[in-house]
Design an enzyme around this catalytic site. Structure first.
Site, PDB file in Angstrom:
ATOM      1  N   GLY A  66       0.843  -1.194   0.000  1.00  0.00           N
ATOM      2  CA  GLY A  66       0.000   0.000   0.000  1.00  0.00           C
ATOM      3  C   GLY A  66       0.873   1.236   0.000  1.00  0.00           C
ATOM      4  O   GLY A  66       1.175   1.795   1.056  1.00  0.00           O
TER       5      GLY A  66
ATOM      6  N   LYS B  24      -7.164   7.451  18.469  1.00  0.00           N
ATOM      7  CA  LYS B  24      -7.092   7.978  17.098  1.00  0.00           C
ATOM      8  C   LYS B  24      -8.485   8.173  16.513  1.00  0.00           C
ATOM      9  O   LYS B  24      -8.730   9.116  15.743  1.00  0.00           O
ATOM     10  CB  LYS B  24      -6.277   7.022  16.217  1.00  0.00           C
ATOM     11  CG  LYS B  24      -6.125   7.486  14.756  1.00  0.00           C
ATOM     12  CD  LYS B  24      -5.299   8.742  14.624  1.00  0.00           C
ATOM     13  CE  LYS B  24      -5.194   9.227  13.165  1.00  0.00           C
ATOM     14  NZ  LYS B  24      -4.474   8.304  12.290  1.00  0.00           N
TER      15      LYS B  24
END
Length: 328
Positions: free
Chosen positions: A33, A209
């Protein structure tokens, strides 16, 4: 070996102790990725001297010919990682960084096995919930770690990444406390120039997060007019949007606390204050939306909402946000 030097093997790494200092040998690192996130951290590890291999599709020809260019607030640099179109062209690696969009997790059974040997570690740096479980289902829980990245990045062209602010990585083991290899991976990342921390509880770090991800990724798209969404500075400049940002953050914190995770309400103000420092920033979901790409609805929004339902925590703002995003 010189006097006073001790060398031992832990996993696939040689650890050298000499005169009270610890050195790690070069690692073979596969990056799966290679968008903004994977290219940035992969480039930094490559600059530090590790043998970094990028698994590429559309950017293969450009990166192989020109390398990767990082425009950073910390200084610009270029690197030339190894490039491959298929995981078999890389082979078993010491560390595999998974930086794919979570909408592509279905390809794990094809991409990960050729990269994983008996002593490999797989670290997913993806957003949201459920990614460690998806990796573990393919490579085994004992090889799986998770990481949370607090960084502002954009991919501005093939092989060209703009680093705007921040960069800290918080990593931890999947379903267990830190181990010796956790510390080695931490040191590898930290020594490359990336601020890095080890989380005693990876799940808590994930929810911390989400306190940022849910409002800024979600509202940037939910508030779009046509294909033009809302950047973080626009959301915080409007009192009404800022109020919704804060309410979503507090709902997320309430769910985390119901799960036994100790995140204070003050985390909302901390995230808002830090986001003001970013200036004009497009969250990753907004970029995907503007490009007409699939959104990371499951990991960032729907999975947290299911956790809220399981915990019995009312989340009207998150419910409304998920309904809006589903209908886009």
């Amino acid at each position: 070996m010189g006097g006073g030097e001790k060398r031992k093997n832990i996993g696939a790494l040689f650890v050298v102790q000499m005169e009270g200092r610890v050195f790690l040998s070069r690692m073979k690192i596969a990056v799966v990725g290679c968008g903004a996130l994977g290219s940035y951290y992969g480039a930094i590890l490559c600059r530090a001297g590790h043998r970094v291999h990028f698994l590429l599709r559309s950017d293969y020809d450009v990166v192989r010919a020109r390398g990767v260019s990082i425009e950073s607030v910390n200084g610009n640099f270029e690197v030339r990682p190894e490039c491959a179109r298929a995981p078999e062209g890389i082979g078993a690696s010491d560390l595999v960084l998974v930086c794919l969009k979570t909408t592509a997790n279905y390809v794990f059974p094809q991409l990960l096995p050729p990269l994983v040997g008996p002593e490999s570690s797989v670290l997913t740096l993806q957003n949201g919930l459920g990614n460690e479980a998806a990796v573990a289902a393919v490579v085994g829980a004992e090889k799986t770690l998770g990481g949370i990245c607090f960084v502002c990045l954009n991919r501005v062209a093939p092989g060209r990444i703009r680093h705007i602010a921040h960069g800290t990585v918080v990593l931890g083991e999947y379903g267990r406390p830190p181990e010796p290899r956790t510390q080695l991976i931490w040191k590898t990342i930290e020594d490359s120039g990336v601020p890095c921390k080890v989380a005693a509880n990876l799940e808590q770090a994930r929810w911390e997060k989400l306190v940022w991800n849910i409002p800024f990724n979600g509202l940037g798209v939910a508030g779009a007019k046509g294909k033009i969404g809302l950047t973080t500075n626009v959301l915080l400049a409007d009192p009404n949007w800022e109020r919704v940002v804060r309410e979503l953050m507090l709902e997320t914190i309430a769910v985390a606390r119901a799960k036994g995770l100790e995140i204070p309400d003050s985390a909302a103000e901390f995230q808002i204050s830090r986001t003001r420092q970013m200036g004009v920033y497009k969250a990753s979901t907004l970029i995907d939306f503007e490009r007409g790409q699939p959104l990371e609805l499951e990991s960032l929004f729907l999975a947290p909402l299911r956790e809220a339902h399981r915990a019995g925590v009312p989340c009207p703002r998150l419910e409304a946000l998920c309904a809006t995003l589903r209908n886009l």
